[in-house]
Design a protein around this motif. Structure first.
Motif, mmCIF file in Angstrom:
data_model
loop_
_atom_site.group_PDB
_atom_site.id
_atom_site.type_symbol
_atom_site.label_atom_id
_atom_site.label_comp_id
_atom_site.label_asym_id
_atom_site.label_seq_id
_atom_site.Cartn_x
_atom_site.Cartn_y
_atom_site.Cartn_z
ATOM 1 N N LEU A 243 -4.404 42.559 10.916
ATOM 2 C CA LEU A 243 -5.327 43.635 11.378
ATOM 3 C C LEU A 243 -4.134 44.701 12.110
ATOM 4 N N PHE B 147 -2.635 46.821 9.490
ATOM 5 C CA PHE B 147 -3.449 47.718 9.184
ATOM 6 C C PHE B 147 -3.789 48.890 9.985
ATOM 7 N N LEU B 148 -3.728 48.716 11.337
ATOM 8 C CA LEU B 148 -4.132 49.728 12.222
ATOM 9 C C LEU B 148 -3.102 50.612 12.316
ATOM 10 N N GLY C 282 -2.869 54.678 10.140
ATOM 11 C CA GLY C 282 -2.572 55.820 10.579
ATOM 12 C C GLY C 282 -4.016 56.057 11.350
ATOM 13 N N ILE C 283 -4.740 55.214 11.404
ATOM 14 C CA ILE C 283 -6.162 55.151 11.985
ATOM 15 C C ILE C 283 -6.044 55.188 13.701
ATOM 16 N N THR D 156 -3.616 56.623 16.895
ATOM 17 C CA THR D 156 -2.472 57.517 17.138
ATOM 18 C C THR D 156 -1.757 56.896 18.319
ATOM 19 N N ALA E 141 -4.975 57.611 3.217
ATOM 20 C CA ALA E 141 -5.818 56.910 2.900
ATOM 21 C C ALA E 141 -6.055 55.955 2.185
ATOM 22 N N GLY F 47 -4.377 52.981 3.649
ATOM 23 C CA GLY F 47 -5.354 52.223 4.596
ATOM 24 C C GLY F 47 -6.122 51.424 4.027
ATOM 25 N N LEU F 48 -7.024 51.896 2.937
ATOM 26 C CA LEU F 48 -8.065 51.370 1.914
ATOM 27 C C LEU F 48 -7.523 49.826 1.402
ATOM 28 N N LEU G 104 -6.824 47.518 4.343
ATOM 29 C CA LEU G 104 -8.192 47.113 4.929
ATOM 30 C C LEU G 104 -8.634 45.872 3.951
ATOM 31 N N PHE H 65 -6.794 42.845 4.455
ATOM 32 C CA PHE H 65 -7.136 42.164 5.785
ATOM 33 C C PHE H 65 -8.573 41.554 5.417
ATOM 34 N N ILE I 16 -13.194 53.615 17.688
ATOM 35 C CA ILE I 16 -13.366 54.055 16.207
ATOM 36 C C ILE I 16 -14.754 53.865 16.014
#
Lengths: 174, 621
Positions: free
Chosen positions: B282, B285-286, B290-291, B293, B302, B305-306, B309, B312, B367
Motif C-alpha cells: 500500500l 502504491f500510494l 502519485g496519489i 503529494t 495513472a 497507479g492502476l 493498485l 495490492f 482521498i
C-alpha cells in the motif's frame, strides 16, 4: 460472528481499493489543489512597485475591473516557460489589468528577468517576504489568479499556463 | 549494450521464476534442482540491477532512465545511488530484494523441503507480479530515442548520503515482509506444517522490522537536516505509510513471543504477517502512483497507479482469502489472567492495531472525501498528534512492566518495589516539571520515558545475575529494546514540546543572544563545487567569550536543474541542537531562523538501541 470477523478485512480491502480506483479514474491530480479562496473576495494586501519604491498598490483600489494576478520569480524556471503567454492575453484582452508579483525574489534579479523575457504586466509588485502569496494561499510557482470586477477570485491555476487553459478556461470567464 | 543485458537478464529471471511455479506433478525434478532454478533467478535479477548501476556509473545516456536522472558531473557515489533514486530503478531494487530474501531463505530456512518449496513458490509468484509491472510499465532499460551528450541531473535535494541509503534500508524492511507473508500463506496451504515456521516468521519479521526502523530513522534524519523545517517528523503521508507496517511489524514481533501453542494467536500471527506486507505494498502504491503529494512525490502516472493498485488488491485479497478459507480451527484456549504476560501482549496488540487503523484513516480520508464530495482537505499533524498519541500512551505504560510479568500467574515479582519506585519517580518528575516550564504533555512524556528506562533497569538489576555473554544479553534483550523506546520518548517529548524558535535580521560581525549563548555572524563565502555553487554563512556559537563551535549554513545552487536548496547548519550537542537556516539577504542584512531543539540526540540514540536489540534477537543463541 467469527465468520464476520474473518470477512471484515476483505471487505475493508475492497472498499479502500474501490476508492483508490475511483480516485485514479476520476483523474484527480493532487498537484492541483483547488484554492480555498475560490469565489471569495481577494485578500487585503499592499505592495510596492518593483520600479518605484514610493508607488503602492492597495487591494482596496482594485475593484471594478477584471484583474489577472501572476506570481513569478527569476529563480522559477517554469515561469519563463509560460511568460510569453501573458503578452498574448494582453493582445486578446487589452482592458485586462495584469499584476505580476515577484515572489521571494531579489528585485534586481526580477528586473533582469523582465528585461530578458519582456514585461507584460500592468503593475509589478514586490512580494519579497512571501506574505502576499501566503494570503492568496499560493501552492507553488507559477500560480495565476483571475479576479472579477466585484473583487472575487473566479479562477486559479497552479503550474505552467498553456494556450488551451487560456482559451478554454480563462477567456470564457469574462 | 548494457541496457540490453539488464533487460534480458530481468526477463530470463522472470521466466525462471515461472518454472519454479510449475507444479511437481508436471515438472518432476529433484528438489535441489528447483532450488538451483530459484537461485539462478536471483542471480539474474541481481545482474540486471548491477547493469543498471553500471549504466549510471558510465553515464550511459543512451539509456533513457540514466538520461533523465543522471548527469556526468555528478559525484560517483550519487551516480550509483541515482540508480534507485527514481521510480523505475527503485522498483527494480524492490524486485531484486524479493528474490534475495527468497535466496537467503532457501539457504537458511530450517523447515522441511516440502514446506520450503511452497514458500519459495509464493515468493516467486510475488516476484513475477512485480517483475511484470517493471517490464510493462516501468522499464528502466528503455533506450533514449535521441542522441544526447548530457543527462538531466538528479533532484539536488536527493544528493545526500543519508538519502542514498535510506531507500534500500526501507525496502529491505518492506520487502522482508514479503517473505513473512509467504511463510504465513505457506503455513495455511500446507495442512500439517510443523511449528518451525513460527520461529522462522519470528526471525524474518525481526530482521525486516530492524531494517524498517533503520530506514525510517534515516529518512527522518534526512528530513531533519535537509528540509530545513526545524523538525524531524511531519506526519507527511509518506511518513505515515511507512509507520503503518512498522507498527504492524512491531505487533507481529511481539505476538510471536507469546505463542505457547494457542491456535488463536497462531491465527493472529498469520493475519499480522499478511497485514505487514499489504501495508508495505500500500505504501509503495500510494507513493508511486502519485496519489499523495509530499516531499517524496514522483511523477504521477495513472497506468502505473492502476497496475500497483491491482497488485495490492490481488496480493492482499489472495492472502486474506486463503486466511478465510484455510484458517486453522483447532481449539486451544488462551491462558488469560488479569495481568499476566499474555493479556499484556494482547492489550499491546490491540492498541497497536487501533493506532494503525487511525493512521490509515487519517491518510486515506482525504482521498475518500475527494471522491465523494470533490473537495480537497488535508489531514495533518494536529489530527495524528491528538489521536495516535493518546492511543499509544497506555501501551507505553504497560510496556514498562510487561517483560517482568509472569506467563502463568497474576503476580508481579517484587511488586512493591515497582510501585514505590514509580511513586518516587513521579514525585521527582512532577517537582522538576513544576519548577521549570510546566506542560502537561511534557510531563507525561518525561514521566513515561524515565519510568520505562528505570523499570527496565530495575528489572535487570533485580535478576541479580550479570555476565557478559551473548546468551545473557539475549535474556535481557526485551529490557534493552524498551530502554531504547524510553530514551526515544524523552527525546521526542523534549524536542517537540520545548523547541524554541528565533528569527533574526543580522549583518556580518553582529551578535545575537540565544538563551544562554551568543551567536555571532562571522563571515560569508562562496565555493564552486563540481556540480553546484554554494554560498556559506559562517556563524560561531559562543559561551562567555569562549567559542563552542562554528556552524556553517547556506544555500546551494544547481545550474543543471536551476534549483536552489538551503543547507541547514546544525550544531549537535548531547543535550541540544542549534539549528540555523539562512534566509534572504537585503542590503547585506541576512534574515536567519534559529531553532533550539533540546534532546534530539536522544531520538537517534533510542533508535540505535532498538536496532541493536533487534540484531541481538536475530543472532542465534
Amino acid at each position: 460472528m467469527k465468520k464476520i470477523l474473518l470477512i471484515l478485512p476483505l471487505f475493508l480491502l475492497t472498499t479502500i481499493c474501490l476508492f483508490f480506483l475511483l480516485f485514479i479514474l476520476l483523474k484527480k491530480d493532487p498537484n492541483d489543489p483547488p484554492s480555498a479562496l475560490l469565489n471569495k473576495s481577494i485578500p487585503i494586501f499592499s505592495s510596492t512597485n518593483l520600479y518605484n519604491d514610493s508607488e503602492f498598490l492597495e487591494s482596496n483600489n482594485l475593484k471594478g475591473q477584471y484583474i489577472l494576478i501572476n506570481f513569478f520569480a527569476s529563480w522559477c524556471a517554469p515561469c519563463r516557460v509560460e511568460h510569453h503567454l501573458f503578452f498574448e492575453i494582453k493582445k486578446q484582452k487589452p482592458e485586462l489589468y495584469i499584476i505580476g508579483f515577484s515572489h521571494k525574489d531579489d528585485p534586481n534579479n526580477s528586473k533582469k528577468y523582465l528585461e530578458e523575457e519582456g514585461n507584460p504586466y500592468s503593475f509589478v509588485g514586490l512580494d519579497q517576504d512571501g506574505k502576499i502569496a501566503f494570503e492568496f494561499g499560493v501552492f507553488g510557482l507559477p500560480e495565476t489568479f483571475l479576479i472579477n470586477n466585484k473583487g472575487k477570485i473566479i479562477f486559479k491555476h497552479t503550474g505552467i499556463l498553456t494556450k488551451e487553459i487560456i482559451d478554454n478556461e480563462i477567456s470564457k470567464l469574462f | 549494450m548494457i541496457s540490453l543485458i539488464g533487460f534480458c537478464s530481468l526477463c530470463l529471471s522472470t521466466i525462471f521464476s515461472f518454472v519454479v511455479l510449475i507444479p511437481y506433478s508436471i515438472l518432476q525434478i529433484k528438489v535441489k534442482y528447483l532450488f538451483f532454478i530459484f537461485r539462478s533467478s536471483t542471480f539474474l535479477v541481481c545482474v540486471s540491477f548491477v547493469s543498471l548501476i553500471f549504466a549510471y556509473i558510465n553515464s550511459d545516456f543512451s539509456n533513457f532512465n540514466v538520461f533523465q536522472n543522471s548527469h556526468s558531473n555528478k559525484p560517483l557515489i550519487y551516480k550509483i545511488t541515482g540508480a534507485w533514486g527514481n521510480h523505475e530503478g527503485s522498483i527494480l531494487l524492490w524486485v531484486c530484494m524479493i528474490s534475495i530474501y527468497g535466496f537467503f531463505y532457501s539457504i537458511f530456512g530450517k523447515s522441511f523441503n516440502d514446506f520450503k518449496i511452497t514458500v519459495l513458490k509464493i515468493q516467486s509468484a510475488l516476484f513475477i507480479i512485480f517483475a511484470l509491472f517493471i517490464i510493462f510499465t516501468s522499464n528502466p532499460f528503455l533506450l533514449n530515442p535521441v542522441l544526447v551528450e548530457e543527462g538531466l541531473g538528479l533532484n539536488p535535494i536527493l544528493q545526500d548520503p543519508a538519502l542514498a541509503i535510506h531507500p534500500p534500508m526501507l525496502y529491505l524492511g518492506y520487502v522482508g515482509f514479503s517473505l513473512v507473508f509467504s511463510l504465513a500463506i505457506a503455513s495455511l496451504l500446507k495442512t500439517n506444517p510443523d511449528q518451525i515456521w513460527i520461529m522462522e516468521i519470528r526471525k524474518w519479521s525481526m530482521i525486516s522490522w530492524g531494517f524498517l526502523t533503520a530506514g525510517i530513522a534515516l529518512g527522518s534524519y534526512w528530513a531533519y537536516y535537509e528540509l530545513g523545517w526545524g523538525g524531524w517528523w511531519f506526519w507527511d503521508p509518506v511518513e505515515n505509510i511507512s509507520l503503518m507496517p512498522w507498527i504492524a511489524g512491531l505487533a507481529l514481533v511481539h505476538s510471536v513471543i507469546m505463542i505457547r501453542g494457542e491456535q488463536a494467536i497462531e491465527k493472529w500471527i498469520i493475519f499480522l504477517s499478511i497485514l505487514c506486507f499489504s501495508l508495505s505494498i500500500l505504501g509503495t502504491f500510494l507513493v508511486r502512483s502519485g496519489i499523495l503529494t509530499s516531499v517524496h512525490s514522483f511523477a504521477a502516472d495513472a497506468s502505473r497507479g492502476l497496475f500497483i493498485l491491482l497488485i495490492f488488491f490481488v496480493t492482499t485479497g489472495f492472502g486474506l482469502l486463503v486466511f478465510l478459507i484455510k484458517s486453522p480451527s483447532k481449539k486451544n484456549d488462551l491462558h488469560l489472567l488479569l495481568i499476566n504476560k499474555t493479556s499484556a501482549l494482547i492489550i499491546n496488540n490491540i492498541l497497536m492495531m487501533i493506532a494503525v487503523l487511525t493512521i490509515l484513516l487519517g491518510t486515506i480520508y482525504p482521498i475518500i472525501i475527494e471522491v465523494l464530495t470533490n473537495t480537497r482537505i488535508s489531514v495533518g499533524g494536529p489530527y495524528f498528534n491528538s489521536t495516535v498519541l493518546p492511543i499509544l500512551l497506555p501501551g507505553f505504560l504497560l510496556m514498562s512492566v510487561a517483560p517482568v510479568l509472569s506467563w502463568q500467574t497474576n503476580k508481579i515479582k517484587k511488586f512493591k518495589i515497582y510501585v514505590i519506585c514509580f511513586f518516587i519517580l513521579s514525585a521527582i518528575v512532577l517537582l522538576q516539571s513544576y519548577f521549570t516550564n510546566f506542560n502537561p504533555w511534557g510531563f507525561i512524556g518525561l514521566i513515561l520515558g524515565v519510568w520505562i528506562i528505570f523499570a527496565s533497569i530495575l528489572s535487570i538489576v533485580l535478576r541479580y545475575k550479570f555476565s557478559i555473554t551473548i546468551h545473557y544479553v539475549k535474556t535481557i534483550n526485551s529490557f534493552i529494546a524498551h530502554i531504547g523506546v524510553g530514551i526515544m520518548i524523552i527525546g521526542i517529548t523534549f524536542s517537540s514540546i520545548y523547541q524554541k524558535e528565533f528569527n533574526f535580521n543580522i549583518a556580518v560581525g553582529e551578535e545575537v543572544i540565544l538563551d544562554n549563548d551568543f551567536l555571532k555572524f562571522q563571515d560569508t563565502k562562496i565555493i564552486e563545487e563540481k556540480n553546484y555553487q554554494s554560498l556559506i554563512a559562517i556563524f560561531s556559537l559562543e559561551k562567555k567569550d569562549r567559542i563552542v563551535s562554528y556552524i556553517e549554513t547556506g544555500k546551494n545552487y544547481y545550474p543543471v536543474s536551476k534549483t536552489i536548496t538551503s543547507e541547514v547548519g546544525i550544531y549537535h550537542d548531547w543535550f541540544k541542537d542549534v539549528y540555523i537556516i539562512l534566509g534572504s539577504e537585503n542590503n547585506d542584512i541576512w534574515s536567519i531562523r534559529v531553532y533550539l531543539n533540546p534532546l534530539v540526540s536522544f531520538i537517534w540514540i533510542g533508535v540505535f538501541v532498538m536496532i541493536f536489540s533487534s540484531i541481538i534477537a536475530v543472532i542465534k543463541k
